[in-house]
Motif scaffolding. Structure first.
Motif, short mmCIF file in Angstrom:
data_model
loop_
_atom_site.label_atom_id
_atom_site.label_comp_id
_atom_site.label_asym_id
_atom_site.label_seq_id
_atom_site.Cartn_x
_atom_site.Cartn_y
_atom_site.Cartn_z
N TYR A 161 47.42 30.34 85.05
CA TYR A 161 47.53 31.68 84.97
C TYR A 161 46.92 32.38 86.63
CZ TYR A 161 46.55 36.85 84.60
OH TYR A 161 46.18 38.03 84.73
N GLY A 162 47.69 33.24 87.09
CA GLY A 162 47.17 33.90 88.42
C GLY A 162 46.09 34.80 88.23
N TYR A 163 44.82 34.70 88.23
CA TYR A 163 44.01 35.67 88.02
C TYR A 163 43.72 36.68 89.34
CZ TYR A 163 39.10 37.34 86.96
OH TYR A 163 37.82 38.06 86.74
N PHE A 164 44.14 38.08 88.94
CA PHE A 164 44.10 38.87 90.09
C PHE A 164 42.68 39.62 90.40
CE2 PHE A 164 45.69 41.59 86.29
CZ PHE A 164 44.86 42.55 86.45
N SER A 165 42.69 40.14 91.35
CA SER A 165 41.33 41.06 91.82
C SER A 165 41.71 42.59 91.30
CB SER A 165 41.03 41.03 93.22
OG SER A 165 40.44 41.93 93.76
N SER A 166 40.68 43.21 90.88
CA SER A 166 40.96 44.49 90.38
C SER A 166 40.40 45.53 91.32
CB SER A 166 40.35 44.79 88.94
OG SER A 166 38.90 44.37 89.00
N GLY A 167 40.07 44.85 92.53
CA GLY A 167 39.65 45.93 93.59
C GLY A 167 40.72 46.55 94.35
N ILE A 168 41.94 46.23 94.21
CA ILE A 168 43.14 47.12 94.70
C ILE A 168 44.27 47.05 93.64
CG2 ILE A 168 45.08 47.13 96.51
CD1 ILE A 168 41.63 46.20 97.64
N MET A 169 44.57 48.07 93.13
CA MET A 169 45.58 48.04 91.84
C MET A 169 46.57 49.17 91.99
SD MET A 169 43.66 46.87 88.45
CE MET A 169 42.17 48.20 88.58
N GLN A 201 37.45 43.56 85.54
CA GLN A 201 38.53 42.45 86.00
C GLN A 201 38.72 41.41 84.95
OE1 GLN A 201 38.75 41.35 90.57
NE2 GLN A 201 37.65 39.47 89.58
N ASP A 202 37.61 40.88 84.37
CA ASP A 202 37.90 39.77 83.19
C ASP A 202 39.06 40.57 82.27
OD1 ASP A 202 36.53 38.04 84.65
OD2 ASP A 202 34.66 38.26 83.22
N VAL A 203 38.39 41.68 81.88
CA VAL A 203 39.34 42.38 80.64
C VAL A 203 40.80 42.63 81.03
CG1 VAL A 203 39.42 44.46 79.34
CG2 VAL A 203 37.31 43.18 79.82
N LEU A 204 41.06 43.30 82.20
CA LEU A 204 42.35 43.42 82.47
C LEU A 204 43.23 42.07 82.61
CD1 LEU A 204 41.20 45.91 85.51
CD2 LEU A 204 42.93 46.43 83.73
N ASN A 205 42.63 41.05 83.16
CA ASN A 205 43.21 39.84 83.30
C ASN A 205 43.61 39.36 82.13
OD1 ASN A 205 43.76 38.57 86.26
ND2 ASN A 205 41.98 39.53 86.37
N ARG A 210 48.29 38.23 78.44
CA ARG A 210 49.05 38.58 77.13
C ARG A 210 50.32 39.54 77.13
NH1 ARG A 210 43.69 39.44 73.51
NH2 ARG A 210 42.82 37.36 74.07
N THR A 211 50.18 40.06 78.28
CA THR A 211 51.55 40.93 78.50
C THR A 211 52.13 40.67 79.75
OG1 THR A 211 50.11 42.64 79.45
CG2 THR A 211 50.59 43.04 77.36
N SER A 212 52.13 41.15 80.83
CA SER A 212 52.59 40.82 82.06
C SER A 212 51.91 41.78 83.26
CB SER A 212 53.90 40.94 82.51
OG SER A 212 54.14 42.36 82.48
N TYR A 213 51.91 41.37 84.61
CA TYR A 213 51.47 42.11 85.68
C TYR A 213 52.37 41.79 86.60
CZ TYR A 213 48.89 38.76 88.24
OH TYR A 213 48.29 37.68 89.06
#
Ligand code: MN
Length: 303
Positions: A161-169, A201-205, A210-213
């Motif tokens: 899974y590609g863990y993303f940074s929530s710093g820029i969204m 960030q953990d929660v968003l990932n 479970r869905t997609s981004y």
């Protein structure tokens, strides 16, 4: 001179958060956005204010000298929100967690918003990022290549899974409303609360898994170590800032703000930091376990 027959571009809606400590960073990031915007970019800033002073607000206003923009401040009730999150998040500036609640306090007329951390420098127009087609994704973000595998596993993410940074969204507010995304994120907060290290960030990932981004190229969220001249648009000075490469770029934009410089450029700030580091190294002599040293480092050095 503006031509009345030209259609006026809709503004790029930007959401940022700051308290008084982060305000010089906020101003620096905003100065870089304004300075490097395309001539026809209209900019609208929504700032979650976690305790900025009147002087801070005045200084943010003054940035309009660089390029005009729309400005709105919000003071969301974090105490109400935070009861859902972990108790021991005292190491984090509380204000970062407001991004989970963004859909609750921003105007309902907004269908999307570009969230930006304050510890960034923007080197070009944000129009291309803003116009990215989100399709049916709740968020678009770039990878956080530094995130440890052990931590990703701890919060239940598979290795690929590609863990993303929530710093820029780029946040799809319409989708958040339709799918009650906030409620689902809070459920995940409770579900993984003993494993959370990077709260929002953990929660968003986990939700994204479970869905997609939508994955963004790294040029939109680039560690200063990986800076590529001519390609990188957003430099993100995350975490251990003091020994980051490309700090002069950050300081150059800080000098364009009414603050003139960032707190970390001050003499006494650097003296205190050196002393803290010295204490840390000394205390480590008495801490045989790596885990203990890590805990101490978090409290002592990473500020
Ligand atoms: Mn950051």
């Amino acid at each position: 001179m503006s031509d009345a027959s030209q259609p006026v571009k809709a503004p790029i809606e930007i959401f940022m958060a700051s308290d008084s400590n982060y305000s010089p960073f906020l101003a620096t990031a905003m100065a870089s956005i304004l300075k490097n915007a395309a001539p026809d970019d209209a900019l609208s800033f929504h700032i979650a204010d976690g305790g900025m002073t009147d002087d801070d607000l005045q200084k943010i206003e003054e940035l309009k000298k660089i390029k005009d923009f729309k400005l709105a401040f919000y003071r969301p009730d974090l105490q109400e929100y935070l009861k859902y999150l972990r108790d021991d998040i005292s190491n984090f500036p509380v204000i970062v967690n407001t991004r989970l609640f963004v859909e609750k306090f921003l105007p309902k007329t907004l269908d999307k918003v570009l969230y930006l951390d304050a510890d960034i420098v923007v080197l070009g127009s944000l129009a291309e990022l803003w116009e990215t087609d989100l399709d049916d994704n709740f968020v678009a973000a770039a990878l956080d290549p530094k995130m440890r595998l052990s931590h990703r596993r701890a919060i239940g993410l598979p290795d690929d899974y590609g863990y993303f940074s929530s710093g820029i969204m780029l946040i799809n507010l319409k989708k958040w409303r339709e799918d009650s995304v906030l409620e689902k994120l809070l459920d995940i907060c409770l579900e993984i609360k003993d494993q959370i290290e990077f709260p929002d960030q953990d929660v968003l990932n986990v939700y994204a898994y479970r869905t997609s981004y939508l994955l963004l190229p790294n040029r939109w969220n680039c560690h200063p170590r990986d800076f590529v001249e001519g390609d990188t648009i957003i430099l993100h000075y995350m975490g251990n800032r003091h020994r980051c490469p490309n700090l002069p770029v950050l300081y150059e934009y800080a000098s364009m703000t009414p603050y003139g410089r960032l707190p970390m450029q001050g003499f006494w700030y650097r003296v205190r930091r050196a002393m803290r580091r010295g204490c840390f190294v000394f205390l480590c002599l008495f801490l045989p376990k790596k885990q203990w040293r890590k805990q101490l480092r978090k409290r002592f050095v990473l500020r």
